[in-house]
Scaffold this active site. Structure first.
Site, mmCIF file in Angstrom:
data_model
loop_
_atom_site.group_PDB
_atom_site.id
_atom_site.type_symbol
_atom_site.label_atom_id
_atom_site.label_comp_id
_atom_site.label_asym_id
_atom_site.label_seq_id
_atom_site.Cartn_x
_atom_site.Cartn_y
_atom_site.Cartn_z
ATOM 1 N N ASP A 158 -2.105 0.555 7.583
ATOM 2 C CA ASP A 158 -1.376 0.467 6.306
ATOM 3 C C ASP A 158 -0.761 -0.928 6.127
ATOM 4 O O ASP A 158 -0.719 -1.450 5.016
ATOM 5 C CB ASP A 158 -0.260 1.522 6.242
ATOM 6 C CG ASP A 158 -0.803 2.926 6.391
ATOM 7 O OD1 ASP A 158 -1.252 3.485 5.391
ATOM 8 O OD2 ASP A 158 -0.788 3.447 7.529
ATOM 9 N N GLU A 169 -1.722 -1.502 -4.692
ATOM 10 C CA GLU A 169 -3.046 -0.903 -4.782
ATOM 11 C C GLU A 169 -2.971 0.211 -5.815
ATOM 12 O O GLU A 169 -2.050 1.030 -5.786
ATOM 13 C CB GLU A 169 -3.477 -0.350 -3.422
ATOM 14 C CG GLU A 169 -4.925 0.083 -3.415
ATOM 15 C CD GLU A 169 -5.420 0.378 -2.017
ATOM 16 O OE1 GLU A 169 -6.013 -0.517 -1.406
ATOM 17 O OE2 GLU A 169 -5.195 1.511 -1.566
ATOM 18 N N ASP A 200 0.877 -1.163 0.000
ATOM 19 C CA ASP A 200 0.000 0.000 0.000
ATOM 20 C C ASP A 200 0.919 1.220 0.000
ATOM 21 O O ASP A 200 1.434 1.616 1.047
ATOM 22 C CB ASP A 200 -0.890 -0.009 1.241
ATOM 23 C CG ASP A 200 -1.835 1.169 1.291
ATOM 24 O OD1 ASP A 200 -2.122 1.756 0.230
ATOM 25 O OD2 ASP A 200 -2.282 1.512 2.396
#
Length: 156
Positions: A140, A67, A7
């Protein structure tokens, strides 16, 4: 098969490393790469690049999963995230590791069954699916694991 989910972010890049096993994936490690806000932007990107490179070298993943960049209002923030994505893509390309991308909604849907799940729901489902004792922190890091889980679910 080893998958690293990432991420990306400049202040905090979450990651999760999973080994694909039956009946469920096994977490090898997860966490965050945090960079200091008082550092120059180029220094922060170098730090992300170096830490991600170490992660790639240590775990020798079969693929990296990111992502996809999503933003609705803050273009400046999106630009910084895209720079972090760039150094991650560079590190993967140097090692000839394939990269796959999923949207935030695809990740949430694959992990929770709902594309509208909130951060806590994602953390809880990651905990359950990976049989973790506690919620993966910070969120995260949970997102990194969720991204890796999404990919493992998609390639089954």
């Amino acid at each position: 098969m080893i998958v690293i989910g990432i991420d990306p972010g400049v202040a905090r890049t979450g990651y999760g490393v999973l080994r694909r096993c039956d009946p469920r994936p096994v977490p090898l490690t997860f966490g965050c790469i945090e960079t200091g806000g008082d550092s120059r932007p180029s220094r922060r990107l170098l730090e992300i690049y170096e830490r991600v490179s170490l992660l790639f070298d240590e775990y020798a993943p079969d693929c990296i999963v990111l992502e996809q960049l999503f933003f609705s209002r803050n273009i400046t923030s999106a630009m910084h995230v895209s720079e972090a994505r760039g150094v991650i893509l560079l590190a993967a390309e140097e090692r000839e590791i394939p990269v796959t991308e999923y949207t935030p909604n695809q990740v949430k849907l694959a992990v929770t069954g709902s594309g509208r799940a909130d951060k806590h729901q994602v953390q809880e489902m990651v905990r359950r699916l990976l049989c973790l004792q506690e919620l993966p922190q910070p969120d995260d890091a949970a997102d990194g694991l969720a991204i890796a889980l999404c990919h493992i679910n998609m390639v089954r």
